[in-house]
Enzyme design. Sequence first.
Site, mmCIF file in Angstrom:
data_model
loop_
_atom_site.group_PDB
_atom_site.id
_atom_site.type_symbol
_atom_site.label_atom_id
_atom_site.label_comp_id
_atom_site.label_asym_id
_atom_site.label_seq_id
_atom_site.Cartn_x
_atom_site.Cartn_y
_atom_site.Cartn_z
ATOM 1 N N MET A 38 -9.478 8.635 8.398
ATOM 2 C CA MET A 38 -9.879 9.184 7.089
ATOM 3 C C MET A 38 -10.900 10.313 7.237
ATOM 4 O O MET A 38 -11.812 10.435 6.428
ATOM 5 C CB MET A 38 -10.456 8.069 6.190
ATOM 6 C CG MET A 38 -9.450 6.981 5.873
ATOM 7 S SD MET A 38 -10.168 5.568 5.037
ATOM 8 C CE MET A 38 -10.869 4.656 6.405
ATOM 9 N N ASP B 109 0.826 -1.211 0.000
ATOM 10 C CA ASP B 109 0.000 0.000 0.000
ATOM 11 C C ASP B 109 0.859 1.260 0.000
ATOM 12 O O ASP B 109 2.026 1.231 0.382
ATOM 13 C CB ASP B 109 -0.854 0.033 1.273
ATOM 14 C CG ASP B 109 -2.134 -0.756 1.110
ATOM 15 O OD1 ASP B 109 -2.408 -1.206 -0.008
ATOM 16 O OD2 ASP B 109 -2.843 -0.919 2.117
ATOM 17 N N LYS C 238 -3.357 3.243 -2.482
ATOM 18 C CA LYS C 238 -4.705 3.801 -2.548
ATOM 19 C C LYS C 238 -4.773 4.904 -1.525
ATOM 20 O O LYS C 238 -4.672 4.662 -0.339
ATOM 21 C CB LYS C 238 -5.702 2.714 -2.162
ATOM 22 C CG LYS C 238 -6.951 2.716 -2.993
ATOM 23 C CD LYS C 238 -7.889 1.713 -2.444
ATOM 24 C CE LYS C 238 -7.524 0.367 -2.993
ATOM 25 N NZ LYS C 238 -8.563 -0.364 -3.607
HETATM 26 N N1 SAH Z 1 -5.300 -0.307 8.112
HETATM 27 C C1 SAH Z 1 -4.843 0.989 8.584
HETATM 28 C C2 SAH Z 1 -5.819 2.099 8.243
HETATM 29 C C3 SAH Z 1 -5.962 2.353 6.762
HETATM 30 S S1 SAH Z 1 -7.064 3.666 6.427
HETATM 31 C C4 SAH Z 1 -4.597 0.920 10.075
HETATM 32 O O1 SAH Z 1 -4.975 -0.057 10.746
HETATM 33 O O2 SAH Z 1 -3.992 1.839 10.608
HETATM 34 C C5 SAH Z 1 -5.950 5.025 6.245
HETATM 35 C C6 SAH Z 1 -6.152 6.001 7.373
HETATM 36 O O3 SAH Z 1 -5.430 5.598 8.519
HETATM 37 C C7 SAH Z 1 -5.637 7.400 7.075
HETATM 38 O O4 SAH Z 1 -6.553 8.143 6.330
HETATM 39 C C8 SAH Z 1 -5.491 7.949 8.487
HETATM 40 O O5 SAH Z 1 -6.743 8.309 9.027
HETATM 41 C C9 SAH Z 1 -4.999 6.732 9.229
HETATM 42 N N2 SAH Z 1 -3.523 6.701 9.316
HETATM 43 C C10 SAH Z 1 -2.686 5.842 8.700
HETATM 44 N N3 SAH Z 1 -1.406 6.078 9.056
HETATM 45 C C11 SAH Z 1 -1.436 7.113 9.928
HETATM 46 C C12 SAH Z 1 -0.442 7.809 10.671
HETATM 47 N N4 SAH Z 1 0.850 7.482 10.581
HETATM 48 N N5 SAH Z 1 -0.841 8.830 11.471
HETATM 49 C C13 SAH Z 1 -2.140 9.154 11.583
HETATM 50 N N6 SAH Z 1 -3.126 8.521 10.917
HETATM 51 C C14 SAH Z 1 -2.785 7.507 10.102
#
Ligand code: SAH
Length: 260
Positions: free
Chosen positions: A169, A34, A56
């Site tokens: 998100m 990803d 994505k």
């Molecule tokens: N599967 C991932 C989430 C994917 S959706 C998980 O468990 O973390 C993607 C969203 O995750 C982003 O839009 C944001 O809201 C959050 N996100 C991912 N990485 C991040 C980070 N380093 N800091 C803050 N939010 C994060």
Amino acid sequence: MPKVSLVGAGPGAADLLTVRAARTIAAADVLLADALVADEVLALGRPGVRIVRVGKRGGMRSTPQDFIHRAMARYARRGLKVVRVKGGDPFVFGRGGEEQAYLEALGMEVEVVPGLTAGLTAAAAVGIPVTHRAYTHGVTLVSGTAGDGCSEPDWAALAKGGTTLVIYMGLSRVLNISARLIAAGLPPDTPAAAIASGTLPGQRHLKTTLAELPARVQAEGLASPAIIVVGAVAALALPETRALVDAQPGPGAALRVLAA
Ligand code: SAH
């Protein structure tokens, strides 16, 4: 039997990967990764590993999910060790469920390697204890994005739920989210925080109230990936810090972190 591993790579920092995730990545023939997965994590692959970026990101060019499904199956049928690397945990807003169902329907073996999910990790990284028992009896993980097959969250029910809200998100819809939660009865001065690039070198956060959050996000130019935390525990966040690029140009211009 063809096999695919769905691996959670954690919130960003490579040293927040689990040992199992690192071992699984190191054994892969093909890494399907990803956008949010750091290069440093993919560098754990063996020399010559094939790396396919299938990123994505909200509002950006993306790889259709269908393509990802077919690519996983195609490589696995060739007998290759396929590792699908996802940000955070594969099953938290990660479409891991869809990928698992697709592969199982083809009779393939699916291995899931859990990861630290960004919402809980980013909150912890700025000192927010999301389930502190003096303030709340739980935490709810919610997607702030409607569309793409998802309906709008029931903000009114969430406002009444009484748990800490960790919203993924949600940054681009922060105005709508704040307004909906306040309209549903959450006091405008409910503590709120936003954490961008949690655990990464560019980590930044805001500590404010639900009513002020949209204006602060905009004024500070907070950028995704970011999570929003709403609830009393957000007031326990560490003081805000601001990363400023050193005004002195030239090599060695350092990133200074100044207390705001
Ligand atoms: N599967 C991932 C989430 C994917 S959706 C998980 O468990 O973390 C993607 C969203 O995750 C982003 O839009 C944001 O809201 C959050 N996100 C991912 N990485 C991040 C980070 N380093 N800091 C803050 N939010 C994060």
